[in-house]
Scaffold this motif. Structure first.
Motif, PDB file in Angstrom:
ATOM      1  N   ALA A  20     -33.985 -51.071   6.908  1.00 44.42           N
ATOM      2  CA  ALA A  20     -34.885 -49.949   7.193  1.00 44.42           C
ATOM      3  C   ALA A  20     -36.176 -50.038   6.387  1.00 44.42           C
ATOM      4  CB  ALA A  20     -34.183 -48.633   6.896  1.00 44.42           C
ATOM      5  N   THR A  55     -29.772 -40.219  17.868  1.00 48.06           N
ATOM      6  CA  THR A  55     -30.468 -41.492  17.675  1.00 48.06           C
ATOM      7  C   THR A  55     -31.421 -41.824  18.811  1.00 48.06           C
ATOM      8  OG1 THR A  55     -28.404 -42.257  16.648  1.00 48.06           O
ATOM      9  CG2 THR A  55     -30.090 -43.912  17.061  1.00 48.06           C
ATOM     10  N   THR A  56     -32.560 -42.396  18.448  1.00 46.18           N
ATOM     11  CA  THR A  56     -33.485 -43.003  19.403  1.00 46.18           C
ATOM     12  C   THR A  56     -33.702 -44.449  18.979  1.00 46.18           C
ATOM     13  OG1 THR A  56     -35.488 -42.477  18.151  1.00 46.18           O
ATOM     14  CG2 THR A  56     -34.654 -40.782  19.655  1.00 46.18           C
ATOM     15  N   ALA A  57     -34.382 -45.201  19.820  1.00 48.15           N
ATOM     16  CA  ALA A  57     -34.644 -46.605  19.492  1.00 48.15           C
ATOM     17  C   ALA A  57     -35.440 -46.738  18.192  1.00 48.15           C
ATOM     18  CB  ALA A  57     -35.398 -47.279  20.640  1.00 48.15           C
ATOM     19  N   HIS A  58     -36.214 -45.700  17.859  1.00 49.60           N
ATOM     20  CA  HIS A  58     -37.073 -45.747  16.672  1.00 49.60           C
ATOM     21  C   HIS A  58     -36.337 -45.320  15.397  1.00 49.60           C
ATOM     22  CE1 HIS A  58     -40.932 -45.962  14.676  1.00 49.60           C
ATOM     23  NE2 HIS A  58     -40.844 -44.704  14.262  1.00 49.60           N
ATOM     24  N   THR A  59     -35.143 -44.712  15.546  1.00 51.40           N
ATOM     25  CA  THR A  59     -34.456 -44.175  14.363  1.00 51.40           C
ATOM     26  C   THR A  59     -33.067 -44.772  14.137  1.00 51.40           C
ATOM     27  OG1 THR A  59     -33.505 -42.329  15.630  1.00 51.40           O
ATOM     28  CG2 THR A  59     -35.671 -41.974  14.602  1.00 51.40           C
ATOM     29  N   TYR A  82     -27.914 -50.751  18.402  1.00 51.80           N
ATOM     30  CA  TYR A  82     -29.046 -51.270  19.172  1.00 51.80           C
ATOM     31  C   TYR A  82     -28.610 -51.635  20.582  1.00 51.80           C
ATOM     32  CZ  TYR A  82     -32.591 -51.524  15.491  1.00 51.80           C
ATOM     33  OH  TYR A  82     -33.527 -51.204  14.548  1.00 51.80           O
ATOM     34  N   THR A  84     -39.502 -51.671  11.445  1.00 51.28           N
ATOM     35  CA  THR A  84     -38.132 -51.503  11.926  1.00 51.28           C
ATOM     36  C   THR A  84     -37.812 -50.068  12.334  1.00 51.28           C
ATOM     37  OG1 THR A  84     -37.356 -51.248   9.630  1.00 51.28           O
ATOM     38  CG2 THR A  84     -37.230 -53.454  10.612  1.00 51.28           C
ATOM     39  N   GLY A  85     -38.802 -49.171  12.264  1.00 54.81           N
ATOM     40  CA  GLY A  85     -38.573 -47.807  12.717  1.00 54.81           C
ATOM     41  C   GLY A  85     -38.847 -46.779  11.641  1.00 54.81           C
ATOM     42  N   ALA A  86     -38.449 -45.547  11.929  1.00 55.34           N
ATOM     43  CA  ALA A  86     -38.692 -44.429  11.017  1.00 55.34           C
ATOM     44  C   ALA A  86     -37.875 -44.591   9.741  1.00 55.34           C
ATOM     45  CB  ALA A  86     -38.335 -43.120  11.697  1.00 55.34           C
ATOM     46  N   THR A  97     -36.697 -39.189   9.078  1.00 61.05           N
ATOM     47  CA  THR A  97     -35.727 -38.861  10.130  1.00 61.05           C
ATOM     48  C   THR A  97     -34.908 -37.638   9.754  1.00 61.05           C
ATOM     49  OG1 THR A  97     -35.568 -41.190  10.791  1.00 61.05           O
ATOM     50  CG2 THR A  97     -33.767 -39.747  11.456  1.00 61.05           C
TER      51      THR A  97
END
Length: 306
Positions: free
Chosen positions: A207, A41-45, A96, A212-214, A219
């Motif tokens: 999502a 996990t990253t902040a974007h996923t 998060y 809110t990200g990828a 992903t």
């Protein structure tokens, strides 16, 4: 008469261990989940990984328990769905939170569930937990504080607040499982399936919100073999196995006892870090590990005596 009473007395601790051991295994896999999550996990996923993590096991659960799932009545569906919404909140806050704070702060703050649960249970039932149990929980929290001092406790951040809210949400989830009457007589597999389904729906809706990200699809395509292995570990062991056991155990013992055992999670996280990531806890960390084990053992005896 005494010859009949003795086996029952000896059998009670044995039955307690049969319940405690699976819960302790949940704490072990949850402790290992920090390393797995950091590798995936990253902040974007965050939301995309949560969708994938839960959606992987959901079709298997539905297929395996279809008949029992159809046997749930409306009240049981509603109760399990409520638990699923709480579960979704826990994972969003916790994931998060881990992204936006240090692992040291996250491990220490989430362990406060050990204190929150008996206090919340006392507020709901009007029965104050034994002083020995509170002392054991405090000892375990002190052990976690020492265990996580290798990197030092950093200044409070937004991530720390999210982890605090996650600890409160964990407490609410454990209490709700024991207090919602409709779910007490229902099949654990069916209840787990409805919970995870409700959580997946929440993650998918979040999502889908722009910014809110990828996306889950993008992903999934970007994950390598090692990342897929980590995701499957999170999905099968840290999600399916963990919450099935929690649903099963909380109906056979007290919420406080479940939370105390799950509170050893930071200890197993440290063990995974030492064994797999080469972390070195130092003298304070080792002392903290001893306190966590001592506090958990003391708390189990206090719960048995209550």
């Amino acid at each position: 008469m005494s010859s009949l009473a003795a086996p029952a007395t000896l059998g009670a601790p044995r039955r307690a261990w049969l319940t405690d051991l699976p819960v302790l295994l949940v704490a072990v896999v949850w402790g290992a989940s920090y390393l797995a999550a950091k590798g995936v996990t990253t902040a974007h996923t965050v939301l995309a990984v949560l969708v994938l993590r839960f959606a992987i096991v959901l079709p298997v659960l539905v297929a395996a328990g279809w008949r029992r799932l159809r046997a749930l009545d409306a009240a049981q569906w509603r109760g399990a769905a409520v638990l699923g919404l709480i579960l979704a909140g826990i994972f969003v806050l916790e994931t998060y939170g881990v992204v936006h704070t240090s692992a040291t702060n996250a491990g220490l703050i989430i362990s406060l569930t050990m204190i929150f649960t008996p206090l919340a249970e006392a507020a709901v039932t009007g029965t104050w937990p034994p002083r020995a149990f509170l002392g054991a929980a405090a000892l375990s929290v002190a052990g976690v504080a020492l265990l996580t001092q290798g990197a030092g406790f950093t200044a409070p951040s937004a991530g720390d607040l999210l982890m605090l809210l996650a600890a409160l949400a964990r407490t609410v989830h454990v209490l709700a499982m024991s207090r919602i009457k409709a779910v007490r007589s229902a099949d654990s597999l069916s209840l787990t399936t409805v919970q995870l389904g409700a959580a997946v729906a929440v993650f998918a809706l979040l999502a889908a919100v722009p910014g809110t990200g990828a996306t889950p699809w993008a992903t999934a395509l970007g994950l390598g073999p090692g990342e897929w292995a980590g995701l499957l570990f999170l999905s099968v062991f840290c999600t399916l196995f963990a919450f099935f056991v929690q649903m099963w155990a909380v109906r056979r013992t007290s919420p406080s006892r479940v939370s105390l055992l799950l509170g050893t999670e930071p200890l197993w996280a440290a063990a995974a870090g030492i064994a797999l990531a080469g972390d070195r806890p130092g003298t304070l960390g080792l002392a903290g590990a001893v306190l966590v084990l001592a506090g958990t053992s003391w708390g189990r005896r206090a719960a048995d005596a209550a």
